[in-house]
Design a protein around this motif. Sequence first.
Motif, PDB file in Angstrom:
ATOM      1  N   THR A 185      46.510  30.067  43.073  1.00 18.46           N
ATOM      2  CA  THR A 185      45.109  31.022  42.776  1.00 18.46           C
ATOM      3  C   THR A 185      44.128  30.259  44.387  1.00 18.46           C
ATOM      4  OG1 THR A 185      45.221  31.370  40.625  1.00 18.46           O
ATOM      5  CG2 THR A 185      43.063  31.673  41.696  1.00 18.46           C
ATOM      6  N   HIS A 235      50.866  33.373  37.674  1.00 21.17           N
ATOM      7  CA  HIS A 235      49.857  35.253  37.134  1.00 21.17           C
ATOM      8  C   HIS A 235      49.449  35.256  38.575  1.00 21.17           C
ATOM      9  CE1 HIS A 235      51.110  35.475  32.906  1.00 21.17           C
ATOM     10  NE2 HIS A 235      52.016  35.264  33.552  1.00 21.17           N
ATOM     11  N   ASN A 241      45.956  34.820  38.304  1.00 21.91           N
ATOM     12  CA  ASN A 241      44.736  36.206  37.516  1.00 21.91           C
ATOM     13  C   ASN A 241      44.615  35.826  36.051  1.00 21.91           C
ATOM     14  OD1 ASN A 241      43.560  38.057  37.994  1.00 21.91           O
ATOM     15  ND2 ASN A 241      45.151  39.565  39.169  1.00 21.91           N
ATOM     16  N   GLN A 275      43.229  28.922  36.706  1.00 26.66           N
ATOM     17  CA  GLN A 275      43.006  29.818  38.023  1.00 26.66           C
ATOM     18  C   GLN A 275      41.240  29.835  37.882  1.00 26.66           C
ATOM     19  OE1 GLN A 275      44.022  33.707  35.782  1.00 26.66           O
ATOM     20  NE2 GLN A 275      45.984  32.781  35.926  1.00 26.66           N
ATOM     21  N   THR A 333      43.941  48.318  38.270  1.00 29.16           N
ATOM     22  CA  THR A 333      44.041  46.598  38.158  1.00 29.16           C
ATOM     23  C   THR A 333      45.286  47.074  37.098  1.00 29.16           C
ATOM     24  OG1 THR A 333      41.827  45.242  38.297  1.00 29.16           O
ATOM     25  CG2 THR A 333      43.824  44.622  36.996  1.00 29.16           C
ATOM     26  N   SER A 336      39.260  43.385  43.982  1.00 30.75           N
ATOM     27  CA  SER A 336      38.903  42.217  43.533  1.00 30.75           C
ATOM     28  C   SER A 336      40.337  42.357  42.724  1.00 30.75           C
ATOM     29  CB  SER A 336      37.808  42.232  42.318  1.00 30.75           C
ATOM     30  OG  SER A 336      37.939  41.413  41.290  1.00 30.75           O
ATOM     31  N   ASN A 394      41.458  41.333  40.382  1.00 34.98           N
ATOM     32  CA  ASN A 394      41.432  39.505  39.972  1.00 34.98           C
ATOM     33  C   ASN A 394      40.077  38.590  39.548  1.00 34.98           C
ATOM     34  OD1 ASN A 394      42.367  37.144  39.979  1.00 34.98           O
ATOM     35  ND2 ASN A 394      43.266  37.237  41.346  1.00 34.98           N
ATOM     36  N   ARG A 451      39.429  35.999  41.528  1.00 38.58           N
ATOM     37  CA  ARG A 451      39.349  36.017  43.616  1.00 38.58           C
ATOM     38  C   ARG A 451      37.425  36.442  43.181  1.00 38.58           C
ATOM     39  NH1 ARG A 451      36.835  37.915  47.234  1.00 38.58           N
ATOM     40  NH2 ARG A 451      37.751  38.984  48.465  1.00 38.58           N
TER      41      ARG A 451
END
Length: 236
Positions: free
Chosen positions: A11, A61, A63, A88, A140, A182, A184, A187
Amino acid sequence: MNKQIAEFVGTFALVFFGCAAAVDGGMGSGATAVNLLGIASAFGFALVAMAYGIGPISGCHINPAVSFGVYVAGRMSVADMVSYWIAQVLGAIVAAVVLYLILSGKAQGWNGSLGQNGWGPGYLGEYNVVSAFVFEVVATFLFLVCILGVTHPFAPAGFAGLAIGLTLVVIHLAGINITGTSVNPARSIGPALVGVGSNPRAVAQLWLFIIAPLIGAGAAGFLYREGAFLDPPKKV
C-alpha cells in the motif's frame, strides 16, 4: 515478511508512486508534466509490481475494499481482513508522510497537495456528489470482478497481476477527472489526513471514498460467493 507487513509495503508503494505522479502532474510543465495517462499508469504499474512482489505472501490486496470483497466472497476470515485494513491504512499514511517530506523541499510550485481525492466546485471536473458516489461504486465493483475472476482457480495462472494492474489504469483514465479516482479507502485516507492543512475539505469528503468502494466491492464479492461466476467450464 508476514502478510501484514507485505500489505503495509504494498500500500505504501501504491500511494507513494501514484500520488507522487498525480502531484507532479499538477506542478509540471512541458516535458516535465505527467499527463493523465502517466498518472493512471503510475497507479496501475505500481500495482503490477506489487502483485508480483508481495502477491505470493499476502495476495496483494493493498486496498481495504479488495479485502472486504475477498471476505464477502468467502476467501478470508474477519480477523485477517481487519489486520489487512490496519496495515493498509498505516502504509498509506506513512507513504503520504514521506511524500510530504519530499515535496516540502521543493523551492516553489508546490501548494501542499498530496493528490487527495474529492469532488465538487474547484476540484478537477467539478462533478457533484452523486456522480462521484456512482462512479466509485461502479468502478470498484468492476475492479473486484476482475480481481476475483483472475485469482480464481479456474483462471489461467501467471497473468493476474498484469490484468489487475491494467484494469486499475483504465479505471483511473475514466475517473481522475471525476474524483481523482480512489476505489481504495486507504489511498484516500492517507493523503487526506497528512495533507489536511492544505485541503481540509478532503477529510470531510472521506466518507464517500470509504463507503462507496466498500459497497462496490461487497456487491462483487456477493456475486462470487453466490456462485454466479463459479460454475466450472462444461466438458464437451
